[in-house]
Design a protein around this motif. Structure first.
Motif, PDB file in Angstrom:
ATOM      1  N   ILE A 132       6.478 -24.241 -31.285  1.00 36.09           N
ATOM      2  CA  ILE A 132       6.734 -22.799 -31.289  1.00 36.09           C
ATOM      3  C   ILE A 132       8.218 -22.619 -31.527  1.00 36.09           C
ATOM      4  N   GLN A 133       8.568 -22.044 -32.660  1.00 35.94           N
ATOM      5  CA  GLN A 133       9.974 -21.873 -32.997  1.00 35.94           C
ATOM      6  C   GLN A 133      10.157 -20.603 -33.810  1.00 35.94           C
ATOM      7  N   ASN A 134      11.218 -19.888 -33.499  1.00 35.40           N
ATOM      8  CA  ASN A 134      11.551 -18.648 -34.210  1.00 35.40           C
ATOM      9  C   ASN A 134      10.383 -17.668 -34.232  1.00 35.40           C
ATOM     10  N   ASN A 135       9.686 -17.580 -33.082  1.00 35.46           N
ATOM     11  CA  ASN A 135       8.560 -16.650 -32.933  1.00 35.46           C
ATOM     12  C   ASN A 135       7.414 -16.978 -33.889  1.00 35.46           C
ATOM     13  N   GLN A 136       7.311 -18.250 -34.294  1.00 39.83           N
ATOM     14  CA  GLN A 136       6.229 -18.698 -35.162  1.00 39.83           C
ATOM     15  C   GLN A 136       5.544 -19.921 -34.550  1.00 39.83           C
ATOM     16  N   SER A 185      -5.577 -32.472 -22.378  1.00 42.88           N
ATOM     17  CA  SER A 185      -5.997 -32.296 -20.990  1.00 42.88           C
ATOM     18  C   SER A 185      -5.978 -30.817 -20.657  1.00 42.88           C
ATOM     19  N   GLU A 186      -6.567 -30.479 -19.519  1.00 42.06           N
ATOM     20  CA  GLU A 186      -6.598 -29.089 -19.082  1.00 42.06           C
ATOM     21  C   GLU A 186      -5.191 -28.586 -18.766  1.00 42.06           C
ATOM     22  N   LYS A 187      -4.362 -29.449 -18.186  1.00 40.47           N
ATOM     23  CA  LYS A 187      -2.993 -29.048 -17.849  1.00 40.47           C
ATOM     24  C   LYS A 187      -2.190 -28.726 -19.110  1.00 40.47           C
ATOM     25  N   LEU A 188      -2.373 -29.531 -20.138  1.00 45.14           N
ATOM     26  CA  LEU A 188      -1.674 -29.274 -21.398  1.00 45.14           C
ATOM     27  C   LEU A 188      -2.186 -27.999 -22.060  1.00 45.14           C
ATOM     28  N   ARG A 189      -3.484 -27.755 -21.973  1.00 42.83           N
ATOM     29  CA  ARG A 189      -4.023 -26.520 -22.549  1.00 42.83           C
ATOM     30  C   ARG A 189      -3.407 -25.293 -21.873  1.00 42.83           C
ATOM     31  N   GLN A 190      -3.356 -25.318 -20.546  1.00 49.56           N
ATOM     32  CA  GLN A 190      -2.768 -24.193 -19.825  1.00 49.56           C
ATOM     33  C   GLN A 190      -1.297 -24.011 -20.193  1.00 49.56           C
ATOM     34  N   ALA A 191      -0.586 -25.133 -20.381  1.00 49.51           N
ATOM     35  CA  ALA A 191       0.830 -25.056 -20.735  1.00 49.51           C
ATOM     36  C   ALA A 191       1.019 -24.392 -22.096  1.00 49.51           C
ATOM     37  N   TRP A 192       0.176 -24.761 -23.069  1.00 49.36           N
ATOM     38  CA  TRP A 192       0.304 -24.170 -24.409  1.00 49.36           C
ATOM     39  C   TRP A 192      -0.079 -22.696 -24.403  1.00 49.36           C
ATOM     40  N   ILE A 193      -1.143 -22.343 -23.687  1.00 51.33           N
ATOM     41  CA  ILE A 193      -1.549 -20.933 -23.623  1.00 51.33           C
ATOM     42  C   ILE A 193      -0.444 -20.096 -22.992  1.00 51.33           C
ATOM     43  N   LYS A 194       0.142 -20.612 -21.918  1.00 45.65           N
ATOM     44  CA  LYS A 194       1.234 -19.891 -21.268  1.00 45.65           C
ATOM     45  C   LYS A 194       2.438 -19.776 -22.199  1.00 45.65           C
ATOM     46  N   ALA A 195       2.698 -20.827 -22.966  1.00 44.35           N
ATOM     47  CA  ALA A 195       3.834 -20.795 -23.885  1.00 44.35           C
ATOM     48  C   ALA A 195       3.636 -19.737 -24.964  1.00 44.35           C
ATOM     49  N   VAL A 196       2.420 -19.646 -25.525  1.00 44.09           N
ATOM     50  CA  VAL A 196       2.153 -18.628 -26.554  1.00 44.09           C
ATOM     51  C   VAL A 196       2.276 -17.228 -25.960  1.00 44.09           C
ATOM     52  N   GLN A 197       1.724 -17.039 -24.750  1.00 44.26           N
ATOM     53  CA  GLN A 197       1.813 -15.728 -24.102  1.00 44.26           C
ATOM     54  C   GLN A 197       3.262 -15.346 -23.823  1.00 44.26           C
ATOM     55  N   ASN A 198       4.051 -16.308 -23.355  1.00 45.44           N
ATOM     56  CA  ASN A 198       5.462 -16.031 -23.093  1.00 45.44           C
ATOM     57  C   ASN A 198       6.212 -15.698 -24.379  1.00 45.44           C
ATOM     58  N   SER A 199       5.858 -16.387 -25.454  1.00 46.41           N
ATOM     59  CA  SER A 199       6.499 -16.118 -26.734  1.00 46.41           C
ATOM     60  C   SER A 199       6.187 -14.712 -27.219  1.00 46.41           C
ATOM     61  N   ALA A 245       5.386 -12.109 -25.308  1.00 43.74           N
ATOM     62  CA  ALA A 245       6.096 -11.163 -24.443  1.00 43.74           C
ATOM     63  C   ALA A 245       7.584 -11.123 -24.781  1.00 43.74           C
ATOM     64  N   THR A 246       8.179 -12.284 -25.012  1.00 38.24           N
ATOM     65  CA  THR A 246       9.604 -12.342 -25.350  1.00 38.24           C
ATOM     66  C   THR A 246       9.885 -11.654 -26.676  1.00 38.24           C
ATOM     67  N   ALA A 247       9.010 -11.863 -27.655  1.00 38.34           N
ATOM     68  CA  ALA A 247       9.211 -11.249 -28.972  1.00 38.34           C
ATOM     69  C   ALA A 247       9.160  -9.731 -28.884  1.00 38.34           C
ATOM     70  N   PHE A 248       8.255  -9.190 -28.041  1.00 39.83           N
ATOM     71  CA  PHE A 248       8.178  -7.742 -27.903  1.00 39.83           C
ATOM     72  C   PHE A 248       9.413  -7.185 -27.194  1.00 39.83           C
ATOM     73  N   ARG A 249       9.933  -7.940 -26.232  1.00 43.59           N
ATOM     74  CA  ARG A 249      11.125  -7.460 -25.530  1.00 43.59           C
ATOM     75  C   ARG A 249      12.342  -7.428 -26.452  1.00 43.59           C
ATOM     76  N   ASP A 250      12.386  -8.396 -27.358  1.00 42.68           N
ATOM     77  CA  ASP A 250      13.549  -8.520 -28.238  1.00 42.68           C
ATOM     78  C   ASP A 250      13.302  -7.976 -29.631  1.00 42.68           C
ATOM     79  N   LYS A 251      12.296  -7.153 -29.801  1.00 39.42           N
ATOM     80  CA  LYS A 251      11.899  -6.780 -31.151  1.00 39.42           C
ATOM     81  C   LYS A 251      12.982  -6.018 -31.892  1.00 39.42           C
TER      82      LYS A 251
END
Length: 657
Positions: free
Chosen positions: A172-176, A226-240, A242-248
């Motif tokens: 995940i880089q530069n909102n992509q 693994s399930e832990k890695l899946r949760q980490a990626w989902i959280k990362a996309v969601q955070n990205s 949210a961050t993109a909307f805040r900085d739009k």
């Protein structure tokens, strides 16, 4: 050691310099000068030999050999680990023994891979907890120096017909969201702007630990280790997101402009797809409706998004807020990036911002609520939108008398439309043709598109056709109680989308059942009204395509009996059950055959064959047959743009031999 080496080099340099100075002082004696210079060169040569040559020989003979052996062992174990990862990913969730076996093999190969590092790992102690565990600690870091907020290996499902899975390096880089097949390859962009996406767990596939990133133009299915890695990626996309909307900032406006000038989009398979319609584009058609040139909720000019179940246009910020409400409140689409079906485009053109705001903002000024303006903080706009569509705080509730007058007016409007020349009434059954004894009517299907056409002989029917089951006449009566559900019921029959929207805003249940009229629903009444757009509106608002009336007939039954080919096509695309039988034990196919409606029989047969193909491909197949999709698309366009071409009953000539 370094300090001692520096001191040695300095002393040695000083010693050689001293010998050279002594040689310069002995210029009168050539023999002494020659031997002193030779001595200094000999010392330098000996130093070079000791410091470079011997060590280099040792490196070539011993160290490189050990390195090659270590690399060979590492490559071997790496290949075993790769194979173990693939086997672990392929282990089906419903076969526990295969899952355990694959997990054990993966753990063993990881241990072999890191066995050489075991002494170092033990030395590091508490800094490394378990080097054989794959649940790597991944964190989303939006402020990373290299711009990469998160990265790691994932399995990606291809969009080809085989749905193959390939292991790729994602980041995940530069909102992509991008991936690389090899280290030196240029990144392939999966999602160009994460603000337009949503991410969700996928439990309906055979593999474990899957998740999907969905954008307006396509979706990407991925699988973690693994399930832990899946949760980490989902959280990362969601955070990205949210961050993109805040900085739009200005980037959102640039995106709107960019999307408005684009001319092509991508479907789920990743191929360019023409989205322009005949004549004007979807954007031009929708923005031509009064009030649609500005965002429905904040007034931002030039909106590029739409809520298809509400029938309104939105700016990029409000579209993101609508998406966060959930699809049971608002379904968001792009006016420039998505393809638009004809019936969906007509739905948008029959509603619009002006109509919907008259309903959902009827009491806004009375309550003193401030409508957001472009540039207002996101949290203020979000609070207003939730109050408007979720709480329906600004909707004006009608009195009992107003509701009664509305329902009566809609029933009368339905009768006027039924007698109007502009509306095509339900077509009567065809007259019984004059046939010679033993003559058969053959219905030819479009089965030549399929490989098993030879196994599907044309259906034959007796020369004397029984009349189709009659549809109940739509008659208004004085109900025991007036409700918003009854308003939706009659508005669907009268083909009035604004009145249907108003009824839903007043709390009408989209699957409301009229117990005083054979338990019919608004969707069945929309079929009786003969409007494809009305059916589309109800389906977009979660109407049940398989809900039956007291006779056991669903919307597909009624559309078949009335010969409404466009509605039949729409219901089949939405998953209508064509195997359901009414109380007379008649399925839609039986009704269509009795009525000699070749178009509908063809559609029903094609849908059945496509369903059988998908079942043959496996429980998780979603592809079906492309020919089926193409034919249904043709029928849909014809039903929306040229309905007269589907009036086979009007073209039927009973005098023709």
């Amino acid at each position: 050691m370094i300090d001692a080496g520096k001191a040695y080099n300095a002393a040695n340099k000083q010693f050689v310099s001293g010998i050279r100075e002594l040689a310069q002082q002995s210029t009168k004696d050539e023999v002494i000068e020659h031997h002193l210079l030779f001595l200094s060169l000999q010392i330098l040569f000996d130093q070079a030999q000791r410091s470079i040559k011997i060590q280099l020989q040792t490196f070539v003979k011993d160290d490189i050999r050990k390195f090659k052996e270590a690399k060979k062992q590492f490559d071997k174990v790496s290949e075993e680990k790769e194979a173990a990862l693939i086997k672990n990913a392929q282990a089906p969730r419903n076969k526990q023994h295969e899952v355990e076996e694959a997990t054990n093999i993966l753990t063993a190969t990881r241990y072999d891979l890191f066995s050489e590092l075991q002494p170092l790992m033990k030395l590091l102690g508490g800094q490394v907890q378990d080097f054989s565990n794959d649940d790597t600690k991944l964190e989303y870091n939006v402020d990373a120096d290299n711009g990469i907020a998160m990265e790691g290996y994932l399995f990606k499902r291809a969009s080809n017909a085989f749905k193959t899975w390939n292991r790729r390096w994602f980041s995940i880089q530069n909102n992509q969201l991008v991936y690389q097949k090899k280290f030196k390859d240029n990144p392939t962009v999966v999602v160009e702007d994460l603000r337009l996406c949503t991410v969700k767990h996928c439990e309906d596939v055979e593999r474990r630990f899957c998740f999907e990133v969905v954008s307006p133009t396509k979706s990407c299915m991925m699988q973690a280790d693994s399930e832990k890695l899946r949760q980490a990626w989902i959280k990362a996309v969601q955070n990205s997101i949210a961050t993109a909307f805040r900085d739009k900032g200005d980037e959102g406006e640039k995106l709107d402009r960019k999307s408005s000038t684009s001319t092509g989009s991508l479907d789920s398979g990743g191929e360019p797809k023409e989205r322009s319609l005949k004549g004007e584009s979807a954007l031009q058609k929708v923005l031509a409706i009064p009030g649609n040139t500005c965002c429905c909720d904040c007034g931002q000019p030039d909106p590029r998004w739409a809520s298809i179940n509400l029938g309104i246009t939105l700016c990029i910020q409000c579209s993101g807020i609508h998406r966060s409400l959930g699809v049971h409140f608002s379904k968001v689409r792009s006016l420039t990036l998505d393809t638009w079906e004809p019936e969906l485009l007509k739905l948008m053109c029959e509603l619009g911002n002006g109509v919907i705001n008259q309903i959902y903002e009827a009491r806004r000024e009375e309550l003193g609520a401030r409508k957001p303006q472009p540039g207002d903080p996101r949290h203020e706009v979000e609070a207003y939108i939730k109050a408007k569509y979720v709480d329906r705080r600004f909707v004006r509730r009608p009195s009992d008398e107003e509701l009664r007058n509305k329902v009566v007016s809609l029933s009368k409007q339905e009768k006027r439309l039924s007698s109007s020349s502009e509306h095509l009434p339900p077509r009567p059954p065809p007259p019984t043709p004059k046939l010679r004894p033993g003559q058969l009517i053959q219905i030819v299907f479009l089965s030549s598109h399929f490989s098993d056409a030879a196994e599907s002989p044309p259906m034959a029917m007796p020369a004397t056709l029984p009349p189709p089951s009659p549809c109940k006449e739509v008659v208004f009566y004085e109900p025991k109680e007036y409700s918003s559900g009854l308003q939706l019921y009659w508005a669907a029959c009268a083909r009035s989308l604004p009145d249907m929207s108003e009824a839903l805003a007043h709390g009408a249940e989209v699957n409301w059942v009229n117990t005083e009229d054979d338990k019919r629903t608004p969707l069945i009444m929309a079929v009786q009204g003969g409007s494809l757009v009305t059916c589309e509106f109800l389906l977009q608002n979660a109407a049940n395509v398989n809900q039956q009336d007291a006779q056991g007939r669903g919307p597909l039954h009624h559309a078949t009996m009335l010969g409404h080919t466009g509605q039949v096509c729409l219901f089949l695309k939405r998953g209508a059950n064509q195997n359901a039988a009414d109380i007379d034990e008649k399925t839609p196919l039986t009704i269509a055959v009795d009525a000699a409606n070749a178009d509908i029989v063809t559609l029903l047969r094609l849908a059945k064959m496509n369903e059988e193909m998908r079942e043959a491909e496996g429980p998780y197949s979603q592809s079906g047959d492309e020919t089926y999709q193409d034919i249904f698309q043709d029928f849909t366009h014809m039903a929306s743009n040229d309905p007269d071409k589907l009036n086979r009953y009007q073209q039927y000539d009973p005098q023709r031999p």
